[in-house]
Write a protein that holds these residues in place. Structure first.
Motif, PDB file in Angstrom:
ATOM      1  N   LEU A  36       0.813  -1.220   0.000  1.00 51.60           N
ATOM      2  CA  LEU A  36       0.000   0.000   0.000  1.00 51.60           C
ATOM      3  C   LEU A  36       0.850   1.276   0.000  1.00 51.60           C
ATOM      4  CD1 LEU A  36      -2.600  -1.133   2.695  1.00 51.60           C
ATOM      5  CD2 LEU A  36      -2.865  -1.215   0.223  1.00 51.60           C
ATOM      6  N   ASP A  37       2.168   1.142   0.087  1.00 54.63           N
ATOM      7  CA  ASP A  37       3.057   2.299   0.203  1.00 54.63           C
ATOM      8  C   ASP A  37       2.887   3.330  -0.903  1.00 54.63           C
ATOM      9  OD1 ASP A  37       4.055   1.283   2.510  1.00 54.63           O
ATOM     10  OD2 ASP A  37       6.016   0.719   1.704  1.00 54.63           O
ATOM     11  N   LYS A  38       2.666   2.885  -2.124  1.00 49.95           N
ATOM     12  CA  LYS A  38       2.612   3.811  -3.255  1.00 49.95           C
ATOM     13  C   LYS A  38       1.218   4.385  -3.499  1.00 49.95           C
ATOM     14  CE  LYS A  38       6.342   1.562  -5.772  1.00 49.95           C
ATOM     15  NZ  LYS A  38       6.637   0.712  -6.917  1.00 49.95           N
ATOM     16  N   ILE A  39       0.224   3.859  -2.816  1.00 47.04           N
ATOM     17  CA  ILE A  39      -1.158   4.311  -3.056  1.00 47.04           C
ATOM     18  C   ILE A  39      -1.425   5.596  -2.282  1.00 47.04           C
ATOM     19  CG2 ILE A  39      -3.605   3.720  -2.860  1.00 47.04           C
ATOM     20  CD1 ILE A  39      -2.785   0.788  -3.094  1.00 47.04           C
ATOM     21  N   MET A  40      -1.896   6.603  -3.030  1.00 44.77           N
ATOM     22  CA  MET A  40      -2.222   7.889  -2.425  1.00 44.77           C
ATOM     23  C   MET A  40      -3.732   8.097  -2.475  1.00 44.77           C
ATOM     24  SD  MET A  40       0.687   8.943  -1.535  1.00 44.77           S
ATOM     25  CE  MET A  40       1.155  10.623  -1.402  1.00 44.77           C
ATOM     26  N   VAL A  41      -4.286   8.616  -1.375  1.00 46.46           N
ATOM     27  CA  VAL A  41      -5.707   8.885  -1.269  1.00 46.46           C
ATOM     28  C   VAL A  41      -5.897  10.398  -1.326  1.00 46.46           C
ATOM     29  CG1 VAL A  41      -7.756   8.635   0.207  1.00 46.46           C
ATOM     30  CG2 VAL A  41      -6.007   6.855   0.198  1.00 46.46           C
ATOM     31  N   THR A  48      -2.580  11.771   0.221  1.00 50.80           N
ATOM     32  CA  THR A  48      -2.129  11.262   1.515  1.00 50.80           C
ATOM     33  C   THR A  48      -1.931   9.757   1.438  1.00 50.80           C
ATOM     34  OG1 THR A  48      -3.527  12.971   2.516  1.00 50.80           O
ATOM     35  CG2 THR A  48      -2.681  11.271   3.989  1.00 50.80           C
ATOM     36  N   LYS A  49      -0.877   9.268   2.073  1.00 54.07           N
ATOM     37  CA  LYS A  49      -0.634   7.823   2.118  1.00 54.07           C
ATOM     38  C   LYS A  49      -1.636   7.173   3.062  1.00 54.07           C
ATOM     39  CE  LYS A  49       4.244   7.627   1.062  1.00 54.07           C
ATOM     40  NZ  LYS A  49       5.476   6.931   1.351  1.00 54.07           N
ATOM     41  N   ILE A  50      -2.025   5.942   2.724  1.00 53.22           N
ATOM     42  CA  ILE A  50      -2.991   5.208   3.545  1.00 53.22           C
ATOM     43  C   ILE A  50      -2.456   5.023   4.969  1.00 53.22           C
ATOM     44  CG2 ILE A  50      -4.168   2.987   3.855  1.00 53.22           C
ATOM     45  CD1 ILE A  50      -4.376   2.801   0.801  1.00 53.22           C
ATOM     46  N   GLN A  51      -1.149   4.798   5.097  1.00 50.27           N
ATOM     47  CA  GLN A  51      -0.540   4.582   6.411  1.00 50.27           C
ATOM     48  C   GLN A  51      -0.734   5.783   7.338  1.00 50.27           C
ATOM     49  OE1 GLN A  51       0.628   3.872   3.510  1.00 50.27           O
ATOM     50  NE2 GLN A  51       2.102   2.227   3.500  1.00 50.27           N
ATOM     51  N   GLN A  52      -0.932   6.978   6.766  1.00 47.72           N
ATOM     52  CA  GLN A  52      -1.123   8.183   7.572  1.00 47.72           C
ATOM     53  C   GLN A  52      -2.588   8.403   7.931  1.00 47.72           C
ATOM     54  OE1 GLN A  52       0.634  11.001   4.882  1.00 47.72           O
ATOM     55  NE2 GLN A  52       2.665  10.742   5.749  1.00 47.72           N
ATOM     56  N   LYS A  79     -11.724   3.490  -2.723  1.00 51.83           N
ATOM     57  CA  LYS A  79     -11.653   3.908  -4.130  1.00 51.83           C
ATOM     58  C   LYS A  79     -10.196   3.974  -4.605  1.00 51.83           C
ATOM     59  CE  LYS A  79     -13.445   7.242  -7.357  1.00 51.83           C
ATOM     60  NZ  LYS A  79     -12.973   8.495  -7.796  1.00 51.83           N
ATOM     61  N   ALA A  80      -9.306   4.509  -3.754  1.00 54.68           N
ATOM     62  CA  ALA A  80      -7.887   4.625  -4.117  1.00 54.68           C
ATOM     63  C   ALA A  80      -7.277   3.245  -4.368  1.00 54.68           C
ATOM     64  CB  ALA A  80      -7.114   5.362  -3.027  1.00 54.68           C
ATOM     65  N   ILE A  81      -7.663   2.260  -3.565  1.00 58.42           N
ATOM     66  CA  ILE A  81      -7.146   0.895  -3.745  1.00 58.42           C
ATOM     67  C   ILE A  81      -7.700   0.291  -5.032  1.00 58.42           C
ATOM     68  CG2 ILE A  81      -7.141  -1.452  -2.798  1.00 58.42           C
ATOM     69  CD1 ILE A  81      -7.212  -0.099   0.021  1.00 58.42           C
ATOM     70  N   LEU A  86      -2.786  -2.437  -8.066  1.00 57.44           N
ATOM     71  CA  LEU A  86      -2.684  -3.650  -7.251  1.00 57.44           C
ATOM     72  C   LEU A  86      -3.427  -4.830  -7.875  1.00 57.44           C
ATOM     73  CD1 LEU A  86      -3.147  -3.053  -3.406  1.00 57.44           C
ATOM     74  CD2 LEU A  86      -1.215  -4.032  -4.598  1.00 57.44           C
ATOM     75  N   GLY A  87      -4.532  -4.522  -8.540  1.00 56.53           N
ATOM     76  CA  GLY A  87      -5.309  -5.592  -9.163  1.00 56.53           C
ATOM     77  C   GLY A  87      -6.100  -6.410  -8.154  1.00 56.53           C
ATOM     78  N   ILE A  88      -6.448  -5.777  -7.039  1.00 55.36           N
ATOM     79  CA  ILE A  88      -7.196  -6.467  -5.990  1.00 55.36           C
ATOM     80  C   ILE A  88      -8.418  -5.628  -5.638  1.00 55.36           C
ATOM     81  CG2 ILE A  88      -7.141  -7.138  -3.567  1.00 55.36           C
ATOM     82  CD1 ILE A  88      -4.300  -7.914  -3.918  1.00 55.36           C
ATOM     83  N   ASN A  89      -9.538  -6.291  -5.422  1.00 53.98           N
ATOM     84  CA  ASN A  89     -10.755  -5.587  -5.060  1.00 53.98           C
ATOM     85  C   ASN A  89     -10.941  -5.640  -3.547  1.00 53.98           C
ATOM     86  OD1 ASN A  89     -12.694  -4.006  -6.132  1.00 53.98           O
ATOM     87  ND2 ASN A  89     -13.924  -5.674  -6.981  1.00 53.98           N
TER      88      ASN A  89
END
Length: 184
Positions: A36-41, A48-52, A79-81, A86-89
């Protein structure tokens, strides 16, 4: 010259570190929060990173659970995911988001291994570019008479030693990640 060699080693370390981070984000059929590191919301107009924004935990070997601190951001994270590569729902139960990682097929594992080796080769090219730049600086220093011919040869030899060391570390990282991917 010592300062130049220290800068060369620092750049090579950063290259290796970037590769390690990139490998961590490659999916191996196991739940790993690093994917999830590269995914921004888009959170109130700010990427913003999901981790934050949420607590991320591994519920089972193949399930990641994301629990947002602000419940209004649940749909944004989902929605960001979904739009990521990632190719995952993800599944959303109104309180948490669950991401189930499917078992990788043999064919997909081989594709991932090819990508791993490609990334490794790219990093080795970067390391060799750092070596080339360092050797050019050493030759310029020799031309300006700030170092002697012996210093030039010594500097080139030390630069090559660093290059060999970090290229081997890239290969080791790639082999380690390949082994992780090919495990069932």
């Amino acid at each position: 010259m010592k300062e130049l060699l220290n800068k060369v080693e620092e750049k090579m370390k950063k290259t290796l570190s970037a590769l390690d981070t990139e490998y961590a984000s490659i999916r191996a059929g196991r739940a790993n929060p690093a994917v999830l590191d590269k995914i921004m919301v888009d959170y109130y107009g700010v990427p913003t990173k999901i981790q934050q924004m949420a607590a991320i935990s591994v519920a089972e070997a193949r399930i990641l659970v994301i629990q947002p601190w602000d419940m209004s951001s649940l749909k944004l994270i989902e929605k960001a995911i979904q739009v990521s590569d990632l190719g995952i729902n993800p599944t959303n139960d109104g309180k948490v988001i669950r991401i189930a990682f499917p078992q990788l097929t043999e064919e997909r594992r081989k594709e991932i291994v090819k990508d791993i080796h490609k990334l490794g080769e790219e990093r080795k090219v970067t390391i060799r570019g750092i070596r080339r730049d360092a050797n050019e600086k050493l030759k310029a220093m020799k031309k300006d008479s700030t170092i002697t011919e012996d210093d030039l040869k010594d500097g080139e030899k030390k630069t090559q030693t660093l290059t060999d060391k970090y290229c081997k570390e890239v290969d080791d990282l790639a082999k380690k990640k390949e082994k992780e991917i090919m495990e069932i």
